[in-house]
Write an enzyme that holds these catalytic residues in place. Structure first.
Site, PDB file in Angstrom:
ATOM      1  N   ASN A  98       1.791   0.779  12.622  1.00 40.85           N
ATOM      2  CA  ASN A  98       1.473  -0.172  13.523  1.00 40.85           C
ATOM      3  C   ASN A  98       2.781  -0.395  14.748  1.00 40.85           C
ATOM      4  O   ASN A  98       3.826  -0.160  14.109  1.00 40.85           O
ATOM      5  CB  ASN A  98       1.153  -1.644  13.054  1.00 40.85           C
ATOM      6  CG  ASN A  98       0.051  -1.627  12.116  1.00 40.85           C
ATOM      7  OD1 ASN A  98      -0.680  -0.775  12.303  1.00 40.85           O
ATOM      8  ND2 ASN A  98      -0.220  -2.633  11.482  1.00 40.85           N
ATOM      9  N   ASP A 100       2.963  -2.928  16.626  1.00 43.92           N
ATOM     10  CA  ASP A 100       2.934  -4.180  17.197  1.00 43.92           C
ATOM     11  C   ASP A 100       3.998  -5.132  16.601  1.00 43.92           C
ATOM     12  O   ASP A 100       4.136  -6.230  17.213  1.00 43.92           O
ATOM     13  CB  ASP A 100       1.486  -5.042  17.166  1.00 43.92           C
ATOM     14  CG  ASP A 100       1.085  -4.959  15.351  1.00 43.92           C
ATOM     15  OD1 ASP A 100       1.965  -4.946  14.671  1.00 43.92           O
ATOM     16  OD2 ASP A 100       0.054  -4.909  15.107  1.00 43.92           O
ATOM     17  N   HIS A 115       4.938   5.166  13.972  1.00 43.84           N
ATOM     18  CA  HIS A 115       4.234   5.633  15.135  1.00 43.84           C
ATOM     19  C   HIS A 115       5.371   4.905  16.437  1.00 43.84           C
ATOM     20  O   HIS A 115       4.833   4.697  17.536  1.00 43.84           O
ATOM     21  CB  HIS A 115       2.862   5.111  15.596  1.00 43.84           C
ATOM     22  CG  HIS A 115       1.938   6.077  14.433  1.00 43.84           C
ATOM     23  ND1 HIS A 115       0.886   5.996  14.025  1.00 43.84           N
ATOM     24  CD2 HIS A 115       2.430   7.342  13.980  1.00 43.84           C
ATOM     25  CE1 HIS A 115       0.427   6.939  13.361  1.00 43.84           C
ATOM     26  NE2 HIS A 115       1.315   7.857  13.295  1.00 43.84           N
ATOM     27  N   CYS A 123      14.617   6.271  27.561  1.00 45.69           N
ATOM     28  CA  CYS A 123      15.029   7.343  28.752  1.00 45.69           C
ATOM     29  C   CYS A 123      15.075   8.531  28.306  1.00 45.69           C
ATOM     30  O   CYS A 123      15.949   8.900  27.462  1.00 45.69           O
ATOM     31  CB  CYS A 123      16.115   6.661  29.623  1.00 45.69           C
ATOM     32  SG  CYS A 123      16.515   7.925  30.836  1.00 45.69           S
ATOM     33  N   CYS A 143      14.347   3.985  34.861  1.00 45.09           N
ATOM     34  CA  CYS A 143      15.781   4.024  34.511  1.00 45.09           C
ATOM     35  C   CYS A 143      16.626   3.772  35.843  1.00 45.09           C
ATOM     36  O   CYS A 143      16.106   4.283  36.902  1.00 45.09           O
ATOM     37  CB  CYS A 143      16.209   5.157  33.526  1.00 45.09           C
ATOM     38  SG  CYS A 143      17.724   5.195  33.084  1.00 45.09           S
TER      39      CYS A 143
HETATM   40  P1  OAD Z   1      -7.962   2.485  12.581  1.00 43.64           P
HETATM   41  O1  OAD Z   1      -8.578   1.549  13.500  1.00 43.64           O
HETATM   42  O2  OAD Z   1      -8.291   4.062  12.463  1.00 43.64           O
HETATM   43  O3  OAD Z   1      -8.408   1.992  10.938  1.00 43.64           O
HETATM   44  C1  OAD Z   1      -8.305   0.673  10.945  1.00 43.64           C
HETATM   45  C2  OAD Z   1      -8.867   0.291   9.517  1.00 43.64           C
HETATM   46  O4  OAD Z   1      -8.553  -1.344   9.093  1.00 43.64           O
HETATM   47  C3  OAD Z   1     -10.145   0.679   9.073  1.00 43.64           C
HETATM   48  O5  OAD Z   1     -10.176   1.502   7.789  1.00 43.64           O
HETATM   49  C4  OAD Z   1     -10.744  -0.803   8.750  1.00 43.64           C
HETATM   50  O6  OAD Z   1     -11.662  -0.644   7.695  1.00 43.64           O
HETATM   51  C5  OAD Z   1      -9.539  -1.390   8.372  1.00 43.64           C
HETATM   52  N1  OAD Z   1      -9.681  -3.014   8.444  1.00 43.64           N
HETATM   53  C6  OAD Z   1     -10.196  -3.601   9.284  1.00 43.64           C
HETATM   54  N2  OAD Z   1      -9.910  -5.007   9.213  1.00 43.64           N
HETATM   55  C7  OAD Z   1      -9.266  -5.154   8.181  1.00 43.64           C
HETATM   56  C8  OAD Z   1      -8.909  -6.094   7.350  1.00 43.64           C
HETATM   57  N3  OAD Z   1      -8.830  -7.615   7.725  1.00 43.64           N
HETATM   58  N4  OAD Z   1      -7.976  -5.964   6.157  1.00 43.64           N
HETATM   59  C9  OAD Z   1      -7.764  -4.922   5.826  1.00 43.64           C
HETATM   60  N5  OAD Z   1      -8.291  -3.603   6.722  1.00 43.64           N
HETATM   61  C10 OAD Z   1      -9.022  -3.950   7.674  1.00 43.64           C
HETATM   62  O7  OAD Z   1      -6.361   2.150  12.606  1.00 43.64           O
HETATM   63  P2  OAD Z   1      -5.130   3.123  11.915  1.00 43.64           P
HETATM   64  O8  OAD Z   1      -5.582   3.698  10.593  1.00 43.64           O
HETATM   65  O9  OAD Z   1      -4.012   2.369  11.594  1.00 43.64           O
HETATM   66  O10 OAD Z   1      -1.767   5.312  16.585  1.00 43.64           O
HETATM   67  O11 OAD Z   1      -4.891   4.346  12.925  1.00 43.64           O
HETATM   68  C11 OAD Z   1      -3.868   5.308  12.832  1.00 43.64           C
HETATM   69  C12 OAD Z   1      -3.283   5.440  14.108  1.00 43.64           C
HETATM   70  O12 OAD Z   1      -4.272   5.918  15.165  1.00 43.64           O
HETATM   71  C13 OAD Z   1      -2.589   4.293  14.892  1.00 43.64           C
HETATM   72  O13 OAD Z   1      -1.355   4.032  14.482  1.00 43.64           O
HETATM   73  C14 OAD Z   1      -2.659   4.401  16.446  1.00 43.64           C
HETATM   74  C15 OAD Z   1      -4.048   5.051  16.392  1.00 43.64           C
HETATM   75  O14 OAD Z   1      -4.044   6.153  17.441  1.00 43.64           O
HETATM   76  C16 OAD Z   1      -0.665   4.955  17.480  1.00 43.64           C
HETATM   77  O15 OAD Z   1      -0.662   3.735  17.923  1.00 43.64           O
HETATM   78  C17 OAD Z   1       0.307   5.673  17.955  1.00 43.64           C
END
Ligand code: OAD
Length: 236
Positions: A98, A100, A115, A123, A143
């Site tokens: 994350n 955030d 990430h 910069c 910058c």
């Molecule tokens: P995804 O959006 O691919 O997956 C989110 C996961 O969270 C899914 O498996 C959902 O089932 C689960 N989920 C939803 N609500 C939930 C809750 N309340 N508690 C627990 N789990 C829950 O997100 P990521 O796997 O994090 O890259 O995605 C990986 C990367 O893809 C991110 O870091 C991002 C994106 O492109 C960047 O920001 C650079």
């Protein structure tokens, strides 16, 4: 729901590995599920080096919106459980996908941000990276040297920061308890981390309302939301 809690004292090194689902109950949208960011926005226009080179203003507008939305959200009970465990157990690390900053806002330390972060800017010409935490918008888009600044985020097709990867690999290969929370497990190399933890002998568990791509190889899957499951799984 009755589930047995995990006795953290019986483990030497613990890694919480988190994805967008960890922040979902805070109100931050995930990327791929219903209402996911990549359903509303085409990442090719907002989240890759080519998009930034073509139209940096548009990419900045998108990330300013991500910052503004994140500021409207707050850490939930699941974040608090991890922070409380860190306060009593120095051997608890967080490896997060994350960007955030929600773990840090909950008071967590030792957060390895695979990430990057929407709260940092860099910069590329002068080679610096700085925190930018003041307002919802990035403080500056250019910058003093005249070049466009860049959010310090790993976008699609970017290489991960080698130091960050090394820290994550080291933490995960040394841990004996690995808890994956809220990731779909489709983005590499992060998607390989449950396998890495397993191959070095860790007990691996997953918390997710939907099984991830890696659910097949973990020891236990706790089907549920992070904010509900973590307080049940850990006595803090
Ligand atoms: P995804 O959006 O691919 O997956 C989110 C996961 O969270 C899914 O498996 C959902 O089932 C689960 N989920 C939803 N609500 C939930 C809750 N309340 N508690 C627990 N789990 C829950 O997100 P990521 O796997 O994090 O890259 O995605 C990986 C990367 O893809 C991110 O870091 C991002 C994106 O492109 C960047 O920001 C650079």
């Amino acid at each position: 729901m009755k589930i047995d809690s995990i006795n953290i004292d019986s483990f030497k090194q613990i890694v919480f590995f988190t994805g967008a689902g960890m922040s979902a109950e805070s109100g931050v949208p995930t990327y791929r599920g219903e209402g996911g960011v990549w359903h509303e926005y085409n990442w090719q226009e907002y989240a890759c080096q080519e998009a930034w080179e073509l139209n940096p203003e548009k990419v900045f507008d998108f990330h300013d919106l991500r910052r503004a939305e994140a500021l409207k959200c707050f850490p939930h009970k699941g974040h608090d459980v991890i922070t409380a465990l860190q306060n009593t157990h120095p051997n608890v690390l967080i490896v997060t996908q994350n960007i955030d900053g929600m773990h840090q806002r909950a008071g967590s330390e030792n957060v390895i941000e695979l990430h990057g972060s929407i709260w940092r800017i860099r910069c590329e010409k002068e080679g610096w990276v700085k925190e930018d935490l003041i307002t919802s918008n990035f403080e500056k888009r250019k910058c003093d040297c005249g070049t466009w600044l860049r959010p310090d985020i790993i976008w699609f097709s970017d290489m991960l920061n080698p130091d960050t990867v090394q820290q994550a690999n080291e933490a995960i290969s040394k841990c004996d308890l690995f808890i994956s929370i809220g990731t779909s497990g489709v983005v590499w190399p992060a998607a390989g981390y449950p396998q890495l933890a397993k191959s070095t002998g860790a007990m691996c568990v997953e918390v997710n309302p939907e099984p991830s791509e890696q659910a097949w190889m973990v020891d236990d899957v706790y089907k549920g939301k992070a904010g509900e499951m973590l307080p049940l799984l850990f006595d803090v």
